[in-house]
Design a protein around this motif. Structure first.
Motif, PDB file in Angstrom:
ATOM      1  N   CYS A 177     -30.587 -24.026  27.479  1.00  0.00           N
ATOM      2  CA  CYS A 177     -31.551 -23.141  27.789  1.00  0.00           C
ATOM      3  C   CYS A 177     -31.397 -21.883  26.954  1.00  0.00           C
ATOM      4  O   CYS A 177     -30.158 -21.430  26.477  1.00  0.00           O
ATOM      5  CB  CYS A 177     -31.257 -22.676  29.349  1.00  0.00           C
ATOM      6  N   PRO A 178     -32.262 -21.346  26.541  1.00  0.00           N
ATOM      7  CA  PRO A 178     -32.505 -20.205  25.327  1.00  0.00           C
ATOM      8  C   PRO A 178     -31.485 -19.073  25.759  1.00  0.00           C
ATOM      9  O   PRO A 178     -30.748 -18.469  24.951  1.00  0.00           O
ATOM     10  CB  PRO A 178     -34.185 -19.804  25.163  1.00  0.00           C
ATOM     11  N   HIS A 179     -31.557 -18.617  27.025  1.00  0.00           N
ATOM     12  CA  HIS A 179     -30.946 -17.469  27.478  1.00  0.00           C
ATOM     13  C   HIS A 179     -29.334 -17.552  27.359  1.00  0.00           C
ATOM     14  O   HIS A 179     -28.652 -16.684  27.122  1.00  0.00           O
ATOM     15  CB  HIS A 179     -31.201 -16.990  28.920  1.00  0.00           C
ATOM     16  N   THR A 180     -29.020 -18.974  27.260  1.00  0.00           N
ATOM     17  CA  THR A 180     -27.476 -18.989  27.450  1.00  0.00           C
ATOM     18  C   THR A 180     -27.035 -18.432  25.947  1.00  0.00           C
ATOM     19  O   THR A 180     -25.878 -18.124  25.919  1.00  0.00           O
ATOM     20  CB  THR A 180     -27.249 -20.699  27.587  1.00  0.00           C
ATOM     21  N   ALA A 181     -27.584 -18.958  24.979  1.00  0.00           N
ATOM     22  CA  ALA A 181     -27.170 -18.721  23.592  1.00  0.00           C
ATOM     23  C   ALA A 181     -27.218 -17.289  23.261  1.00  0.00           C
ATOM     24  O   ALA A 181     -26.779 -16.760  22.115  1.00  0.00           O
ATOM     25  CB  ALA A 181     -27.924 -19.591  22.507  1.00  0.00           C
ATOM     26  N   ILE A 182     -28.128 -16.629  23.860  1.00  0.00           N
ATOM     27  CA  ILE A 182     -28.017 -14.935  23.547  1.00  0.00           C
ATOM     28  C   ILE A 182     -27.616 -14.183  24.695  1.00  0.00           C
ATOM     29  O   ILE A 182     -27.193 -12.993  24.104  1.00  0.00           O
ATOM     30  CB  ILE A 182     -29.860 -14.754  23.398  1.00  0.00           C
ATOM     31  N   LEU A 227     -38.874 -14.205  32.393  1.00  0.00           N
ATOM     32  CA  LEU A 227     -38.582 -12.769  32.554  1.00  0.00           C
ATOM     33  C   LEU A 227     -37.367 -12.369  32.783  1.00  0.00           C
ATOM     34  O   LEU A 227     -37.026 -11.249  32.871  1.00  0.00           O
ATOM     35  CB  LEU A 227     -39.554 -12.429  33.702  1.00  0.00           C
ATOM     36  N   THR A 228     -36.347 -13.319  32.976  1.00  0.00           N
ATOM     37  CA  THR A 228     -34.994 -13.021  33.134  1.00  0.00           C
ATOM     38  C   THR A 228     -34.018 -12.836  31.951  1.00  0.00           C
ATOM     39  O   THR A 228     -32.969 -12.474  31.796  1.00  0.00           O
ATOM     40  CB  THR A 228     -34.049 -14.113  34.131  1.00  0.00           C
ATOM     41  N   ALA A 229     -34.701 -13.223  30.788  1.00  0.00           N
ATOM     42  CA  ALA A 229     -34.188 -13.297  29.456  1.00  0.00           C
ATOM     43  C   ALA A 229     -33.498 -12.073  29.112  1.00  0.00           C
ATOM     44  O   ALA A 229     -34.331 -11.095  28.553  1.00  0.00           O
ATOM     45  CB  ALA A 229     -34.907 -14.207  28.417  1.00  0.00           C
ATOM     46  N   THR A 230     -32.294 -11.817  28.895  1.00  0.00           N
ATOM     47  CA  THR A 230     -31.819 -10.586  28.132  1.00  0.00           C
ATOM     48  C   THR A 230     -30.447 -10.916  27.193  1.00  0.00           C
ATOM     49  O   THR A 230     -30.018 -11.954  27.261  1.00  0.00           O
ATOM     50  CB  THR A 230     -31.137  -9.567  28.951  1.00  0.00           C
TER      51      THR A 230
END
Length: 225
Positions: free
Chosen positions: A83-88, A121-124
């Motif tokens: 998932c993209p958010h994991t890596a950022i 919308l949770t991505a930070t």
């Protein structure tokens, strides 16, 4: 400031490095187009590097390379495989390695842009990866999206609402979006743009340039127009 600038940038954590800017947002919101616009506009006065994130491909990096917005060697791709958010946010090692590779090869840099893969919308971004964060929405999701909130919308240093040229086609009220964004973000800034109509993303580029200008460093050049 620029590619031939010899002074180092002194970050608050004691490291000499560029400002790191995270760009996140849902799939199709215009993140890569915004990164390309920032490179076109700021690359004339700043020394830049870009890291893109895709799950299984290098599509976003390939798009930027084909567009010729920077020297190809200054654009690195991370294939997250998750998932993209994991890596950022959670396991930032691959992105940090890419950022540090750019700084080692081309430093001192003024700005490194890290683009997230499309997320919700949770991505930070982890503050260990990004010093400033931009979250990109677009009007095609409807004018209700800003009031849904979520950490990406509410906590990003800048919220960009993109594709304003489509508002009338999808029945989105930009005034409602501005009102609701202000309600959930307080004093944090919100900018409306259409990169199709303004390929320079001038207002966003000015905000970014001012952030670079205020980043702790020995000399403070005037921000880019």
């Amino acid at each position: 400031m620029g590619a031939n600038h010899d002074d180092h940038h002194h970050a608050p954590d004691g490291h000499d490095r560029a400002l790191r800017l995270g760009v996140g947002g849902p799939v199709g919101s215009g993140k890569t187009a915004l990164v390309a616009a920032l490179c076109r506009t700021l690359g004339r006065s700043l020394s830049l590097g870009v890291v893109t994130n895709d799950i299984y491909t290098t599509e976003d990096a390939d798009f930027l390379r084909r567009a010729g917005v920077l020297d190809q060697e200054r654009i690195l791709a991370v294939e997250t495989g998750c998932c993209p958010h994991t890596a950022i946010r959670d396991d930032i090692a691959a992105n940090l390695d890419a950022v540090e590779t750019l700084e080692h090869r081309f430093g001192p840099l003024d700005l490194v842009i890290v683009e997230s893969g499309g997320d919700n919308l949770t991505a930070t971004f982890s503050r260990g990866l990004a010093d400033r964060q931009i979250f990109v929405l677009d009007v095609s999701g409807g004018d209700k999206v800003p009031r849904k909130g979520g950490p990406g919308v509410t906590t990003a240093d800048l919220l960009v609402i993109n594709k304003t040229d489509l508002a009338s086609m999808v029945g989105a009220d930009l005034g409602v979006m501005a009102r609701d964004a202000a309600a959930v973000r307080g004093e944090r800034p919100v900018l409306f743009t259409s990169i199709r109509q303004d390929p320079t993303a001038a207002t966003v580029a000015t905000w970014v340039a001012n952030e670079v200008w205020s980043w702790p460093q020995p000399h403070h050049p005037a921000p880019a127009a």
